[in-house]
Write an enzyme that holds these catalytic residues in place. Sequence first.
Site, short mmCIF file in Angstrom:
data_model
loop_
_atom_site.label_atom_id
_atom_site.label_comp_id
_atom_site.label_asym_id
_atom_site.label_seq_id
_atom_site.Cartn_x
_atom_site.Cartn_y
_atom_site.Cartn_z
N ASP A 181 0.97 -1.03 -0.11
CA ASP A 181 -0.17 0.06 -0.02
C ASP A 181 1.09 1.07 0.17
OD1 ASP A 181 -1.51 2.17 0.77
OD2 ASP A 181 -2.69 0.99 2.21
N TYR B 27 0.34 -0.30 15.29
CA TYR B 27 -0.60 -0.38 14.18
C TYR B 27 -0.26 0.58 13.16
CZ TYR B 27 -4.67 -0.89 11.25
OH TYR B 27 -5.62 -1.20 10.26
N LYS C 142 -3.04 -2.65 7.60
CA LYS C 142 -3.54 -4.14 7.60
C LYS C 142 -2.35 -4.93 6.65
CE LYS C 142 -5.77 -5.81 9.32
NZ LYS C 142 -5.39 -5.90 10.77
P1 13P Z 1 -4.97 -0.64 4.84
O1 13P Z 1 -4.02 -1.47 5.73
O2 13P Z 1 -5.64 -1.21 3.78
O3 13P Z 1 -4.29 0.84 4.33
O4 13P Z 1 -6.01 0.00 5.85
C1 13P Z 1 -5.96 0.59 6.96
C2 13P Z 1 -7.29 0.60 7.75
O5 13P Z 1 -7.31 0.33 9.05
C3 13P Z 1 -8.50 1.06 7.29
O6 13P Z 1 -9.61 0.89 8.19
MG MG Z 2 -4.05 2.03 3.21
MG MG Z 3 -4.74 -2.27 2.25
#
Ligand code: 13P
Ligand code: MG
Ligand code: MG
Length: 342
Positions: free
Chosen positions: A11, A230, A233
């Site tokens: 990302d 964190y 994701k």
């Molecule tokens: P990504 O890891 O896809 O950027 O998502 C982050 C997130 O927590 C969206 O709620």
């Molecule tokens: Mg993202």
């Molecule tokens: Mg993502």
Amino acid sequence: MRITLSVIKADIGSIGGHIQPSRRLLEAVRRHVADAGAGLILDHYVGYTGDDVAILMTHTHGPGAEAVHALAWEAFRAGTEVARAQGLYGAGQDLLKEAFSGNVRGMGPAVAEMAFEERPNEPFLFFAADKTDPGAYNLPLYLAFADPMTTSGLLLSPELGEGFRFVIMDVACTEGDRVIELQTPEDLYDLAALLRDPERYVVESVWSRAAGEIAAAASTTRLHNIAGKYVGKDDPVLLVRAQKHFPATGEILAPYATGHFVGGGMRGSHHMPLMPVPLNAGISYFDGPPVVSCAAFCVHEGRLTEPVDAFAHPFWDAVRHRVARKARRCAARASLAPPCSP
Ligand code: 13P
Ligand code: MG
Ligand code: MG
Ligand code: 13P
């Protein structure tokens, strides 16, 4: 011919929140891979799933090849520059280290790689998921490779009937790689016991016992373990070989009709059902729902066919409708969205 499939995804920024990358960002990544990859890789495909950009490459340098990893890293840096110039949200989000040091593992991007002697016809599937974590593939891989009620090939084909070896990563172990190997069918209950804890135990690879060859390889990156907090994701990628010594394509796809619950929805703090979506689809409802795409390919002498969008078939529209209802009920239970009718 012995070839390597490497998929590296990250990302590096997206429009409108964690939704989807911009056209210019994707063009920058594609251009970099095409130009700098000439003479190094045999073929490539660049696509996105939600806000994650994946680079699939074919080559002969084996898993973990520094030059191949550097190519992907630099392509993501080129995309990040565009993301910054356009003011995209989360520009460079998954590039957690400043300088490239030989291999993208441990630097943020997710990696899945496999090397094998190419069969005369070599079908494989490339899965990419967004808004979830690597354990999302536990159930589908278990059902496709170990459950004869899903894969009748385990009963019908002598090669499949010999079973598979599962290599499982304990992703809670941060001191080093803690790996557990289990063989089906004899270790089936132990395998199920581990894979039912997808936040901790994650399938890293699956091997055919009859052929001694790799059947599936998944990314096991935990961004939290790298960053210590964190930062988004993990959004895992997965490669699966199909047919002959491996399950049929339809057996590998079938488990995704369940819309099983996975970790990672909305800020990584909800369990939500996994929705199979077409290639190059963005994200919307409740920063999700968690999605998975699948590109089917054949590869011959390292050259890829065009991708076939496995979840674009009309069958999956009914699955998507049902998953949308499940997702709304999850959000309703969290009191964060109005309840939907049953
Ligand atoms: P990504 O890891 O896809 O950027 O998502 C982050 C997130 O927590 C969206 O709620
Ligand atoms: Mg993202
Ligand atoms: Mg993502
Ligand atoms: P084909 O005969 O079309 O290859 O299909 C074999 C099969 O049983 C797939 O499920």
